[in-house]
Design a protein around this motif. Structure first.
Motif, PDB file in Angstrom:
ATOM      1  N   ALA A 265      48.375  34.667  49.504  1.00  0.00           N
ATOM      2  CA  ALA A 265      49.769  34.494  49.071  1.00  0.00           C
ATOM      3  C   ALA A 265      49.962  34.989  47.643  1.00  0.00           C
ATOM      4  O   ALA A 265      50.987  35.625  47.332  1.00  0.00           O
ATOM      5  CB  ALA A 265      50.176  33.025  49.184  1.00  0.00           C
ATOM      6  N   ALA A 266      48.995  34.725  46.761  1.00  0.00           N
ATOM      7  CA  ALA A 266      49.109  35.205  45.381  1.00  0.00           C
ATOM      8  C   ALA A 266      49.055  36.729  45.325  1.00  0.00           C
ATOM      9  O   ALA A 266      49.789  37.351  44.546  1.00  0.00           O
ATOM     10  CB  ALA A 266      47.998  34.607  44.525  1.00  0.00           C
ATOM     11  N   CYS A 267      48.211  37.337  46.149  1.00  0.00           N
ATOM     12  CA  CYS A 267      48.160  38.807  46.183  1.00  0.00           C
ATOM     13  C   CYS A 267      49.492  39.389  46.649  1.00  0.00           C
ATOM     14  O   CYS A 267      49.997  40.343  46.050  1.00  0.00           O
ATOM     15  CB  CYS A 267      47.037  39.273  47.098  1.00  0.00           C
ATOM     16  SG  CYS A 267      45.394  38.977  46.436  1.00  0.00           S
ATOM     17  N   VAL A 268      50.058  38.801  47.702  1.00  0.00           N
ATOM     18  CA  VAL A 268      51.352  39.279  48.196  1.00  0.00           C
ATOM     19  C   VAL A 268      52.427  39.076  47.135  1.00  0.00           C
ATOM     20  O   VAL A 268      53.251  39.968  46.873  1.00  0.00           O
ATOM     21  CB  VAL A 268      51.725  38.560  49.515  1.00  0.00           C
ATOM     22  CG1 VAL A 268      53.160  38.821  49.901  1.00  0.00           C
ATOM     23  CG2 VAL A 268      50.776  38.978  50.619  1.00  0.00           C
ATOM     24  N   LEU A 269      52.437  37.916  46.483  1.00  0.00           N
ATOM     25  CA  LEU A 269      53.423  37.623  45.442  1.00  0.00           C
ATOM     26  C   LEU A 269      53.310  38.592  44.272  1.00  0.00           C
ATOM     27  O   LEU A 269      54.320  39.139  43.805  1.00  0.00           O
ATOM     28  CB  LEU A 269      53.244  36.183  44.955  1.00  0.00           C
ATOM     29  CG  LEU A 269      54.195  35.707  43.872  1.00  0.00           C
ATOM     30  CD1 LEU A 269      55.608  35.607  44.429  1.00  0.00           C
ATOM     31  CD2 LEU A 269      53.736  34.373  43.334  1.00  0.00           C
ATOM     32  N   LEU A 270      52.097  38.841  43.815  1.00  0.00           N
ATOM     33  CA  LEU A 270      51.913  39.754  42.684  1.00  0.00           C
ATOM     34  C   LEU A 270      52.250  41.195  43.067  1.00  0.00           C
ATOM     35  O   LEU A 270      52.788  41.954  42.245  1.00  0.00           O
ATOM     36  CB  LEU A 270      50.488  39.642  42.148  1.00  0.00           C
ATOM     37  CG  LEU A 270      50.144  38.295  41.503  1.00  0.00           C
ATOM     38  CD1 LEU A 270      48.672  38.252  41.132  1.00  0.00           C
ATOM     39  CD2 LEU A 270      51.018  38.018  40.291  1.00  0.00           C
ATOM     40  N   LEU A 271      51.938  41.586  44.288  1.00  0.00           N
ATOM     41  CA  LEU A 271      52.275  42.943  44.718  1.00  0.00           C
ATOM     42  C   LEU A 271      53.785  43.127  44.851  1.00  0.00           C
ATOM     43  O   LEU A 271      54.316  44.185  44.500  1.00  0.00           O
ATOM     44  CB  LEU A 271      51.578  43.276  46.039  1.00  0.00           C
ATOM     45  CG  LEU A 271      50.078  43.528  45.953  1.00  0.00           C
ATOM     46  CD1 LEU A 271      49.489  43.680  47.346  1.00  0.00           C
ATOM     47  CD2 LEU A 271      49.781  44.738  45.097  1.00  0.00           C
ATOM     48  N   THR A 272      54.484  42.122  45.348  1.00  0.00           N
ATOM     49  CA  THR A 272      55.934  42.255  45.497  1.00  0.00           C
ATOM     50  C   THR A 272      56.641  42.230  44.143  1.00  0.00           C
ATOM     51  O   THR A 272      57.607  42.967  43.946  1.00  0.00           O
ATOM     52  CB  THR A 272      56.521  41.149  46.396  1.00  0.00           C
ATOM     53  OG1 THR A 272      56.161  39.877  45.870  1.00  0.00           O
ATOM     54  CG2 THR A 272      56.023  41.291  47.811  1.00  0.00           C
ATOM     55  N   THR A 273      56.182  41.416  43.211  1.00  0.00           N
ATOM     56  CA  THR A 273      56.800  41.436  41.882  1.00  0.00           C
ATOM     57  C   THR A 273      56.492  42.734  41.154  1.00  0.00           C
ATOM     58  O   THR A 273      57.328  43.224  40.410  1.00  0.00           O
ATOM     59  CB  THR A 273      56.328  40.235  41.030  1.00  0.00           C
ATOM     60  OG1 THR A 273      54.912  40.249  40.911  1.00  0.00           O
ATOM     61  CG2 THR A 273      56.795  38.926  41.611  1.00  0.00           C
ATOM     62  N   ASN A 274      55.307  43.290  41.404  1.00  0.00           N
ATOM     63  CA  ASN A 274      54.969  44.568  40.784  1.00  0.00           C
ATOM     64  C   ASN A 274      55.813  45.693  41.381  1.00  0.00           C
ATOM     65  O   ASN A 274      56.268  46.580  40.672  1.00  0.00           O
ATOM     66  CB  ASN A 274      53.469  44.856  40.980  1.00  0.00           C
ATOM     67  CG  ASN A 274      53.020  46.043  40.159  1.00  0.00           C
ATOM     68  OD1 ASN A 274      53.630  46.391  39.174  1.00  0.00           O
ATOM     69  ND2 ASN A 274      51.941  46.662  40.606  1.00  0.00           N
ATOM     70  N   ALA A 275      56.069  45.618  42.685  1.00  0.00           N
ATOM     71  CA  ALA A 275      56.887  46.649  43.337  1.00  0.00           C
ATOM     72  C   ALA A 275      58.341  46.548  42.868  1.00  0.00           C
ATOM     73  O   ALA A 275      59.030  47.564  42.689  1.00  0.00           O
ATOM     74  CB  ALA A 275      56.823  46.512  44.846  1.00  0.00           C
ATOM     75  N   GLN A 276      58.863  45.328  42.654  1.00  0.00           N
ATOM     76  CA  GLN A 276      60.225  45.158  42.179  1.00  0.00           C
ATOM     77  C   GLN A 276      60.393  45.619  40.737  1.00  0.00           C
ATOM     78  O   GLN A 276      61.450  46.124  40.369  1.00  0.00           O
ATOM     79  CB  GLN A 276      60.633  43.684  42.295  1.00  0.00           C
ATOM     80  CG  GLN A 276      60.827  43.218  43.708  1.00  0.00           C
ATOM     81  CD  GLN A 276      61.128  41.715  43.759  1.00  0.00           C
ATOM     82  OE1 GLN A 276      61.097  41.031  42.764  1.00  0.00           O
ATOM     83  NE2 GLN A 276      61.379  41.233  44.974  1.00  0.00           N
ATOM     84  N   SER A 277      59.365  45.480  39.926  1.00  0.00           N
ATOM     85  CA  SER A 277      59.477  45.871  38.519  1.00  0.00           C
ATOM     86  C   SER A 277      59.429  47.381  38.349  1.00  0.00           C
ATOM     87  O   SER A 277      59.860  47.916  37.356  1.00  0.00           O
ATOM     88  CB  SER A 277      58.384  45.198  37.687  1.00  0.00           C
ATOM     89  OG  SER A 277      57.097  45.665  38.073  1.00  0.00           O
TER      90      SER A 277
END
Length: 164
Positions: A151-163
């Motif tokens: 879940a943390a990997c998915v969360l960090l990847l999605t916030t990185n993609a949004q930024s």
């Protein structure tokens, strides 16, 4: 057995601990008292695969300890918003503390689970039980930790993609 006892006596000399030979206890009394000091070395006769089983139990505890250390390092890196190339975004700063604290709690849970599994297994060896397995609590902790990592990997990847 004499060389093992001599080695353990020298190794535990600074702590004033005397190794306890498990064969000193009469079988009619049942297992040795559960009030043995925590750091006291227990000497077991090597019947069948006892030495191998004890080493495997220690390796399992060390694996849980290593996982706990890794997760605590990751939690600190998340809390301080460690980045190599650029500054953290506002979203990353906002979620850093809760996610970091979640990883810190899970690292403590890993440490406690590993210690409880190790102590329980040694107790079962001491009682001469035939089959020793990890219980459902260990499986639950491992499942929660694995889910949190994914879940943390998915969360960090999605916030990185949004930024970007």
């Amino acid at each position: 057995m004499a060389t093992t006892t001599t080695f353990l006596a020298k190794a535990t000399a600074p702590f004033k601990l005397r190794p306890v030979d498990i064969t000193e206890f009469d079988n009619t009394e049942g297992p040795p008292p559960s009030r043995l000091p925590i750091l006291t070395p227990l000497l077991f006769p090597n019947i069948s695969s006892d030495a191998r089983d004890h080493c495997a139990n220690e390796r399992t505890f060390l694996s849980w300890l290593r996982l706990s250390i890794y997760m605590s390092v990751v939690s600190i890196a998340i809390i301080i918003s460690f980045h190599l190339k650029n500054q953290p975004t506002a979203i990353e700063k906002k979620i850093a503390m809760p996610v970091g604290l979640c990883f810190w709690v899970l690292s403590l849970a890993c440490l406690m689970s590993g210690a409880a599994n190790y102590v329980g297994t040694v107790r079962k060896y001491r009682e001469r039980r035939a089959l020793v397995q990890s219980g459902w609590k260990t499986q639950v902790v491992f499942t929660v930790v694995a889910t949190a990592i994914v879940a943390a990997c998915v969360l960090l990847l999605t916030t990185n993609a949004q930024s970007q």
